[in-house]
Design a protein around this motif. Structure first.
Motif, mmCIF file in Angstrom:
data_model
loop_
_atom_site.group_PDB
_atom_site.id
_atom_site.type_symbol
_atom_site.label_atom_id
_atom_site.label_comp_id
_atom_site.label_asym_id
_atom_site.label_seq_id
_atom_site.Cartn_x
_atom_site.Cartn_y
_atom_site.Cartn_z
ATOM 1 N N UNK A 1 0.865 -1.175 0.000
ATOM 2 C CA UNK A 1 0.000 0.000 0.000
ATOM 3 C C UNK A 1 0.904 1.227 0.000
ATOM 4 N N UNK A 2 0.568 2.175 -0.740
ATOM 5 C CA UNK A 2 1.429 3.339 -0.795
ATOM 6 C C UNK A 2 0.689 4.596 -1.203
ATOM 7 N N UNK A 3 1.279 5.659 -0.869
ATOM 8 C CA UNK A 3 0.693 6.933 -1.235
ATOM 9 C C UNK A 3 0.827 7.066 -2.721
ATOM 10 N N UNK A 4 -0.090 7.733 -3.221
ATOM 11 C CA UNK A 4 -0.013 7.862 -4.629
ATOM 12 C C UNK A 4 -0.691 9.120 -5.043
ATOM 13 N N UNK B 1 -1.692 -4.312 -3.009
ATOM 14 C CA UNK B 1 -1.954 -5.720 -2.807
ATOM 15 C C UNK B 1 -3.091 -5.859 -1.805
ATOM 16 N N UNK B 2 -4.252 -5.831 -2.304
ATOM 17 C CA UNK B 2 -5.418 -5.872 -1.450
ATOM 18 C C UNK B 2 -5.458 -7.056 -0.530
ATOM 19 N N UNK B 3 -5.072 -8.118 -1.044
ATOM 20 C CA UNK B 3 -5.142 -9.298 -0.205
ATOM 21 C C UNK B 3 -4.171 -9.198 0.938
ATOM 22 N N UNK C 1 -12.614 -7.815 0.570
ATOM 23 C CA UNK C 1 -14.009 -7.457 0.424
ATOM 24 C C UNK C 1 -14.512 -6.851 1.732
ATOM 25 N N UNK C 2 -14.147 -7.477 2.759
ATOM 26 C CA UNK C 2 -14.590 -7.000 4.061
ATOM 27 C C UNK C 2 -13.879 -5.715 4.433
ATOM 28 N N UNK D 1 -8.353 1.773 -9.427
ATOM 29 C CA UNK D 1 -8.590 0.601 -8.634
ATOM 30 C C UNK D 1 -7.908 0.665 -7.315
ATOM 31 N N UNK D 2 -8.545 0.220 -6.362
ATOM 32 C CA UNK D 2 -7.959 0.138 -5.035
ATOM 33 C C UNK D 2 -7.347 1.447 -4.567
#
Length: 651
Positions: free
Chosen positions: A46-49, A59-61, A79-80, A101-102
DNA sequence: GTCGGAATCT
DNA sequence: AGATTCCGAC
């Protein structure tokens, strides 16, 4: 609603609860997200963007997994997690970046200092030096107004520095814990303080696992401090030890930094280059200076501007309010005092820096010294009576209120009351309604802003329809982005609002999110503008003002200025109102509108031309390079002026 | 993918 | 209150 009387204003409870504070034991998802964001280790995940506050879950998972680990919910999945994230939309803590996305975005505008100790105002308690990177710097959001009831008393401990510090440490540290031991969260806390982001802990391990991809890292690093590839001079050299900290920080030397934390994250990154858009630094984070371009001088300016803006925007004030110690900018107050008070901070600041906050008081005082502060000058919060903005809650109510408000006014307790705003307002007062931002175009580099704005625009648009953001309480912007769709210009009843806009603050609110940050772009430092508030950087909308002026939608052409102003104002107000309402009232409704809006945006994006109005240069959520021109109008005033001139000539 | 309602848990 | 779960809709 609570009586304003008591508190004056309050932040939502959640803002104060220790639990809500980042690092707290009961970690909340957003805290966790921030945590991850600030750690290098997780940059692959996860990163700032992009914009300020915008982050992407690569990487959502994995993020879900980490979150699940932290909460000991092995069953957690994206999902949760995303559901939880969606709940933040209503709270205005986050909003979704459409089309990506994401990708989500924190509404830093709303950040509140509440939890941040850095700010500490003072008393001596120190800031936690440890306060690492203030991660949170970014964290605080303003309060969303969730509920009026939320008002809190300032007493809570939350601010206690001590606590914070510990918290901070914790935060820094563990983002993830395994439940395996059962202790889960707590254990984490206890664990180690020392590890921190440096990568010591498990995180590191994680990281290792992950494998560095990294293009990002470099970025992040940047803010970390050191080297800015971009070459952005960072005003505040101090970077701390932590390499990782994403939050850039502290640009400001000032000891008393209050807000610092806020923006950092995104900002910092932004500069890096890899962003498609350029965020305008100036705007974006006033506090941080994240921007590339700062020089010392700039910084100064920046500070001032920031200060002002803060003030104007009310951001800080609120924050201040909470802190008993904090002093609001008074005219006379010498900075030193502040420092002294913050002494703790000072040192601390040095350490962490992440966001050293700006010395608001300091700066403010200077600036304000001017004096407007009449009403609020005092430190007590009371004077200010700001309220949170109308939260979503009002939706239903709001309708009714709205009406009433319009008619009468104001005073209605909740929204309107903010006395404090007076300051701001008055300056503007020229004619207008409170809070207009005017910006000296010249000063600012419009370009930058513009760019930045793109992003922001998104928000703006959203404000009305989307999820958006909310209206903050204060936001001076006058934007009007109104899309045609919304617009109705009627001048009618609105006038009332002018006087006492319910949320008057809200005017700008819409933008507030980012706006705040953005706006502050540059104050005219040297010159000392007369206006009390800073001219904010919004770029005024050249386009809007001018371009549109002539033919404004309303067809106002030959109408007397006064009228025009009025109308404009009205429109804006209305828009805002609508926006708020939308949010508040019905999400669903929003949705509908939303679509329209989006469509509009798109058009705007493509065509550019048509849009002068609010859309102005709206950009889609993403990047819209083109809108060189104006973005949101910054101030009505300007517009008006522009119109005026046009008018004169034309008519 | 995203959104959000609803029920439920803590 | 803040998720967590589940789930249908788009």
């Amino acid at each position: 609603m609570k009586t304003p009387g008591d508190s004056g204003f309050a932040f939502p409870e959640w803002a104060y609860k220790p639990e809500s504070s980042p690092g707290s034991r009961q970690i909340q998802l957003w805290h966790f997200i921030l945590e991850l964001l600030r750690k290098e280790e997780y940059h692959d995940v996860i990163a700032w963007q992009g914009d300020y506050g915008e982050f992407v879950i690569k990487d959502p998972d994995e993020v879900a997994r980490l979150w699940g680990a932290r909460k000991c919910k092995p069953q957690m999945n994206y999902d949760k997690l995303s559901r939880a994230l969606r709940y933040y939309y209503n709270k205005r803590i986050l909003h979704k970046t459409k089309g990506k996305r994401f990708t989500y975005k924190f509404n830093f505008n709303k950040l509140v200092l509440v939890n941040y100790p850095f700010i500490d105002m003072g008393s001596g308690r120190g800031v936690p030096q440890s306060a690492p990177p203030v991660p949170s710097g970014g964290t605080h959001f303003r309060f969303p107004p969730s509920t009026p009831s939320e008002v809190l008393s300032p007493n809570e401990e939350l601010r206690s520095p001590g606590m914070f510090s510990s918290v901070a440490r914790r935060m820094a540290r563990g983002s993830v814990s395994d439940c395996s031991d059962g202790t889960s969260t707590n254990s984490e806390l206890e664990e180690a303080v020392g590890a921190e982001e440096r990568g010591v802990g498990p995180e590191r391990a994680f990281r290792g696992l992950l494998h560095p991809r990294l293009p990002h890292e470099s970025l992040y690093r940047v803010y970390g401090g050191a080297p800015n590839p971009a070459g952005l001079p960072r005003p505040a050299p101090r970077v701390h030890p932590e390499p990782l900290s994403p939050f850039p920080v502290s640009p400001l030397p000032g000891p008393g930094s209050l807000l610092a934390p806020t923006l950092s994250p995104a900002l910092s990154m932004t500069p890096t280059s890899h962003l498609p858009y350029t965020p305008s630094p100036s705007l974006s984070s006033p506090m941080l200076g994240s921007h590339f371009s700062f020089n010392p001088e700039d910084m100064k300016r920046y500070l001032q501007a920031h200060t002002q803006s803060v003030y104007n925007y009310h951001l800080s004030p609120r924050a201040f309010l909470h802190y008993p110690n904090i002093v609001i900018p008074q005219p006379h107050r010498p900075a030193p005092e502040k420092m002294g008070s913050t002494s703790v901070t000072g040192p601390a600041a040095a350490h962490h820096l992440h966001g050293p906050p700006l010395p608001l008081s300091h700066s403010l005082s200077q600036q304000h010294g001017g004096g407007e502060e009449g009403p609020q000058g005092q430190q007590h919060p009371l004077p200010f009576k700001f309220k949170l903005q109308p939260p979503p809650l009002g939706r239903k109510q709001r309708e009714g209120e709205k009406l009433s408000a319009a008619s009468g006014g104001g005073s209605s307790s909740s929204q309107s009351s903010f006395t404090g705003s007076g300051l701001i307002t008055n300056s503007a007062s020229v004619m207008a309604p409170p809070k207009i931002k005017v910006e000296p175009i010249s000063d600012i580099e419009s370009e930058e802003e513009v760019e930045v704005t793109d992003i922001s625009e998104e928000d703006e648009l959203n404000h009305h329809h989307d999820e958006d953001d909310e209206g903050d309480v204060f936001t001076p912007t006058a934007h009007h982005h109104q899309l045609n769709s919304h617009h109705h210009a009627n001048g009618t009843g609105l006038s009332a609002r002018l006087h006492a806009p319910p949320h008057s603050n809200t005017d700008d609110d819409p933008e507030d999110d980012e706006d705040v940050f953005k706006t502050p772009a540059t104050p005219p430092l040297g010159g000392g503008v007369t206006l009390p508030f800073p001219l904010i950087g919004l770029k005024s909308e050249p386009g809007q003002g001018q371009g549109s002026a002539p033919i404004s939608p309303g067809g106002t052409r030959c109408i007397p200025l006064k009228l025009r102003f009025k109308r404009r104002w009205s429109e804006d107000q209305k828009m805002e109102a609508d926006g708020e309402r939308d949010e508040a009232e019905d999400k669903k409704v929003r949705a509908e509108e939303h679509e329209e809006v989006e469509a509009m945006k798109e058009e705007a994006g493509r065509g550019g031309e048509g849009v002068e109005n609010g859309g102005g240069g709206v950009s889609l959520g993403v990047v819209l390079p083109p809108a060189p021109t104006q973005r949101r109008a910054s101030s009505e005033l300007q517009r008006a002026t522009a119109q005026l001139s046009l008018e004169n000539t034309g008519c």
